[in-house]
Design a protein around this motif. Structure first.
Motif, short mmCIF file in Angstrom:
data_model
loop_
_atom_site.label_atom_id
_atom_site.label_comp_id
_atom_site.label_asym_id
_atom_site.label_seq_id
_atom_site.Cartn_x
_atom_site.Cartn_y
_atom_site.Cartn_z
N GLU A 1 12.26 2.93 -2.97
CA GLU A 1 13.48 2.53 -2.26
C GLU A 1 13.26 2.80 -0.78
OE1 GLU A 1 18.05 2.86 -3.31
OE2 GLU A 1 17.31 4.75 -2.48
N ARG A 2 13.58 1.82 0.06
CA ARG A 2 13.35 1.94 1.49
C ARG A 2 14.48 1.28 2.26
NH1 ARG A 2 9.44 4.83 4.55
NH2 ARG A 2 9.30 3.87 6.60
N GLN A 3 15.03 1.98 3.24
CA GLN A 3 16.05 1.41 4.11
C GLN A 3 15.37 0.75 5.30
OE1 GLN A 3 18.65 4.19 5.97
NE2 GLN A 3 20.16 2.66 6.56
N VAL A 4 15.70 -0.52 5.57
CA VAL A 4 15.11 -1.26 6.68
C VAL A 4 16.19 -2.08 7.37
CG1 VAL A 4 12.82 -1.40 5.61
CG2 VAL A 4 14.50 -3.19 5.16
N ASN A 5 15.88 -2.51 8.57
CA ASN A 5 16.80 -3.39 9.29
C ASN A 5 16.86 -4.74 8.57
OD1 ASN A 5 17.18 -1.42 11.25
ND2 ASN A 5 15.51 -2.17 12.51
N ILE A 6 18.03 -5.39 8.62
CA ILE A 6 18.16 -6.68 7.96
C ILE A 6 17.32 -7.71 8.70
CG2 ILE A 6 20.46 -6.14 7.07
CD1 ILE A 6 21.62 -7.84 9.30
N GLY A 7 16.87 -8.75 7.95
CA GLY A 7 16.04 -9.80 8.54
C GLY A 7 14.98 -10.27 7.58
N ARG A 8 14.10 -11.14 8.06
CA ARG A 8 13.05 -11.75 7.25
C ARG A 8 11.76 -10.93 7.37
NH1 ARG A 8 12.82 -16.62 4.87
NH2 ARG A 8 10.80 -17.58 4.44
N TYR A 9 11.13 -10.59 6.23
CA TYR A 9 9.96 -9.73 6.19
C TYR A 9 8.82 -10.39 5.41
CZ TYR A 9 12.56 -5.73 8.00
OH TYR A 9 13.28 -4.87 8.79
N LEU A 10 7.61 -10.13 5.86
CA LEU A 10 6.41 -10.41 5.07
C LEU A 10 6.04 -9.13 4.34
CD1 LEU A 10 4.08 -12.34 4.32
CD2 LEU A 10 2.84 -11.43 6.30
N VAL A 11 6.05 -9.18 3.00
CA VAL A 11 5.84 -7.99 2.17
C VAL A 11 4.50 -8.11 1.45
CG1 VAL A 11 6.74 -6.58 0.28
CG2 VAL A 11 8.32 -7.73 1.85
N THR A 12 3.67 -7.07 1.55
CA THR A 12 2.38 -7.02 0.85
C THR A 12 2.37 -5.79 -0.04
OG1 THR A 12 1.29 -8.06 2.75
CG2 THR A 12 -0.12 -7.04 1.09
N VAL A 13 2.02 -5.98 -1.32
CA VAL A 13 1.96 -4.88 -2.28
C VAL A 13 0.50 -4.71 -2.70
CG1 VAL A 13 2.90 -3.92 -4.41
CG2 VAL A 13 4.23 -5.60 -3.11
N VAL A 14 -0.03 -3.48 -2.57
CA VAL A 14 -1.45 -3.21 -2.79
C VAL A 14 -1.60 -2.03 -3.73
CG1 VAL A 14 -3.62 -2.58 -1.70
CG2 VAL A 14 -2.06 -4.12 -0.52
N ALA A 15 -2.51 -2.13 -4.70
CA ALA A 15 -2.87 -1.01 -5.58
C ALA A 15 -4.37 -1.09 -5.85
CB ALA A 15 -2.10 -1.06 -6.89
N ASP A 16 -5.05 0.05 -5.79
CA ASP A 16 -6.50 0.08 -6.02
C ASP A 16 -6.84 -0.51 -7.38
OD1 ASP A 16 -6.95 1.25 -3.58
OD2 ASP A 16 -7.00 3.30 -4.36
N GLY A 17 -7.87 -1.38 -7.38
CA GLY A 17 -8.33 -1.97 -8.63
C GLY A 17 -7.48 -3.10 -9.15
N HIS A 18 -6.50 -3.57 -8.36
CA HIS A 18 -5.60 -4.63 -8.80
C HIS A 18 -5.45 -5.68 -7.71
CE1 HIS A 18 -4.63 -1.40 -11.61
NE2 HIS A 18 -4.05 -2.31 -12.39
#
Length: 672
Positions: A512-529
């Protein structure tokens, strides 16, 4: 630099905490009398004795009945803050050493931290953060001798070097201090300290880099003669600094700052003033280091002049104001702000940060404690005054759902803030005398701050407090799992109205993360995946986003990670330092091209680096060779920008063959 932490001034403002006395052999033998305990003390000379059920009040014989219980030595009512250690472990203020020590047969244990974050600290355009941790231990066997030891580790993050994080762990300070009363109110002392530094490219201490420090100490007390109690301190010493032996060749300015490497010895001058008041001790400290030696530097070959050519504005120079206090017996708390007065840079000296926040705590262990109170007369308990309290429920004004973990503050009361129940959103306030007007401020990051005032009735005052959702921020929350639903220790990268990087809980898979409203580029990374890259529109309230990452195919090394395509520890290699690609590198570049085809929104800077034996022209040719190969696989050339950096940005000092090989690399950085 042996007492880098000793003469690095730390201070600013501690919490205004009430100190409770620790009797010592030097405590004056004034009598004390016993009065009835009160739930609302009327005399600020009172201090509760733990477990006794009575209050001790300073006084003179004949004022009230004298106590028959005996203590050794006698209590003196409200004490002042006792002697506490500094960052090196020896008794002192926050940085300066004092010409006295703790009580004989005591051990002091300290845990301290230093932190700052600022821009344009070492180089123009940089963004630097640093944290230093200290674990200290001192022993006072007699009334004139003290031995101390300090273990130190540091981490420095700067956006202009690769890797961004430079760490130093396991540096050790070892010293001894002797002191004696010279005349009435004046104490003198001497100190000797050794500094053992961990090797830069090895395990264990590098003995060639060991430093030695010699110090003379003076402390003059005006506590008994001045209207305002004052204690003055002066330090004069010499640091024989050998830290430059940790590395071969010339260090980059950021590396020098991160490791605090100096090519000069320092003649150290320090002065301090403390005012031991009843509850806390305000203090001021000043230090100045005069560079000595540095004959191995050739300043004509560098863009930055030597210290004596630059002048005193480049010398290590600090000023500190602050407080220290003791909320309970033998416990000392420190919180300070060091202000850097150095305004110019000099070759061979680490840069000076504009400020340094220092905080910590220490505990004094008495190996030969004094006897405690043996008996006390029976006391009649007073009648409690009538009080009331607030029983509050904090809810959302939209759906009346409870708001957990909201912070409840009591304005101008000096009381510690409370938190609402994590399930029900309820809280029970402190008790207040009836008819007291109390102003309550409730804060939660997802809601607008709510302030209200209540007049306290007798007993319980039940109220419901509604809070409006914040219109400027929202919450991004969800889970990251593998195809079987098992949690993944993943990292989230956000680029948009604000930049953010945070980890997913590896046990619950939640974030869970609080951020300013707006459009975001989100990248999700996990080792080996495989990585996941997508665009999200964050609005006020909760924005759910769950991600499922599949295992990487066998042999896959190129993955999306944060601001780049990462090669999972592998590298692009060239034949004999030329711009001809090694055959083993072509398989990796095929994977890079596949990622670019799967993500047409990615544009890359292809950046080539080399070690100190290569040239800028060589890396420019290597970057172009990589771009040509990717274009040959169908990647649009407009999405690729070749850049050669030469040897300007090494990952590691070029002091070994292994380090030089790691500095020869190609990076694929996202264009913003």
């Amino acid at each position: 630099m042996v007492w880098r932490s000793l003469l690095l001034v730390n201070a600013f403002a501690l919490l205004p905490l009430v100190a409770i006395a620790q009797p010592t052999e030097e405590t004056s033998q004034r009598p004390f009398t016993i009065s009835q305990a009160s739930t609302e003390p009327q005399d600020d000379q009172e201090t509760s004795m733990e477990g006794s059920g009575v209050v001790l009040v300073e006084g003179a014989p004949g004022e009230t009945e004298e106590a028959t219980a005996q203590t050794t030595p006698a209590s003196t009512g409200w004490p002042r803050v006792g002697i506490t250690p500094n960052l090196s472990g020896t008794s002192g203020l926050f940085a300066l050493a004092t010409a006295h020590g703790a009580r004989p047969q005591t051990v002091s244990v300290g845990l301290f931290g230093e932190y700052f974050t600022a821009g344009d600290v070492v180089r123009q355009g940089d963004d630097n953060q640093r944290f230093i941790g200290h674990l200290t231990l001192s022993y006072t066997p007699t009334s004139y001798l003290e031995a101390f030891i300090g273990l130190r580790g540091s981490g420095n993050v700067n956006n202009l070097v690769q890797p961004n994080l430079i760490q130093s762990q396991g540096d050790l300070d070892l010293g001894i201090k002797a002191y004696h009363r010279l005349t009435s109110g004046l104490d003198g002392g001497i100190a000797l300290a050794l500094q053992f530094l961990n090797g830069a490219d090895s395990v264990g201490f590098d003995l060639d880099a060991t430093g030695i420090g010699f110090y003379g100490l003076l402390t003059y007390s005006l506590e008994d003669t001045a209207e305002i109690p004052l204690i003055l301190h002066a330090n004069l010493g010499y640091d024989l600094d050998n830290s430059s032996n940790l590395f071969e060749g010339q260090l980059q300015r950021i590396e020098r700052f991160a490791h605090q490497v100096s090519n000069y010895d320092l003649l150290q001058i320090g002065a301090g003033l403390e005012v031991p008041l009843k509850y806390v001790t305000p203090l001021v400290e000043w230090t100045l280091g005069l560079p000595v030696g540095g004959s191995d530097l050739d300043c004509e070959q560098t863009a930055i002049p030597c210290p004596w050519d630059t002048g005193p504005l480049s010398f290590p120079h600090t000023l500190t104001i602050g407080l220290k206090g003791s909320p309970v017996i033998n416990l000392g708390l420190n919180l300070g702000l060091q202000i850097g007065l150095t305004t110019r840079e000099a070759s061979g000296l680490p840069a000076m940060p504009p400020y340094n926040l220092v905080f910590g705590m220490s505990y004094l262990i008495d190996l030969n404690p004094s006897p405690t109170v043996s008996a006390l007369p029976e006391i009649t308990q007073p009648t409690a005054i009538e009080t009331g309290w607030i029983l509050g429920e904090v809810v959302s004004d939209q759906d009346l759902q409870p708001i957990p973990s909201a912070i409840v503050n009591y304005l101008d009361s000096g009381l510690t803030a409370q938190s609402t129940d994590p399930t029900t959103g309820r809280f029970r306030s402190y008790e207040f005398p009836i008819n007291t007007e109390v102003t309550v401020v409730i804060v939660h990051p997802a809601y607008e701050t709510r302030t209200f005032t209540r007049v306290i009735p007798a007993g319980e005052d039940g109220i419901r407090i509604r809070m409006a959702a914040s219109t400027s921020t929202g919450f991004l929350s969800g889970t990251v799992v593998d195809p079987q639903g098992a949690p993944l220790p993943a990292t989230m990268y956000l680029a948009g109205p604000q930049q953010a990087q945070f980890d997913v809980d590896p046990l619950t898979a939640q974030y869970e993360r609080q951020v300013n409203i707006g459009r975001y580029l989100v990248t999700v990374v996990a080792d080996g995946h495989t990585s996941l890259r997508t665009t999200l529109e964050i609005v006020s309230g909760v924005n759910p986003f769950d991600a499922t990452l599949s295992p990487l195919p066998e042999g896959q090394v190129a993955v999306l990670r944060g601001d780049r395509i990462d090669l999972s520890g592998d590298r692009i290699a060239f034949v004999d330092g030329t711009d001809e690609l090694e055959p083993s590198s072509l398989v990796i570049l095929d994977q890079v091209a596949q990622l670019l085809q799967e993500h047409p929104d990615i544009y890359l800077n292809v950046v080539a680096h080399t070690d100190d034996s290569g040239t800028l022209e060589q890396t420019e040719g290597q970057a172009q060779a990589v771009v040509d190969y990717l274009v040959g696989l169908g990647v649009d050339p407009l999405r690729l920008q070749p850049i050669g950096r030469g040897s300007e940005e090494p990952l590691f000092p070029n002091i070994s063959r292994r380090n030089r090989l790691r500095n020869q690399r190609v990076e694929f950085l996202f264009l913003q």
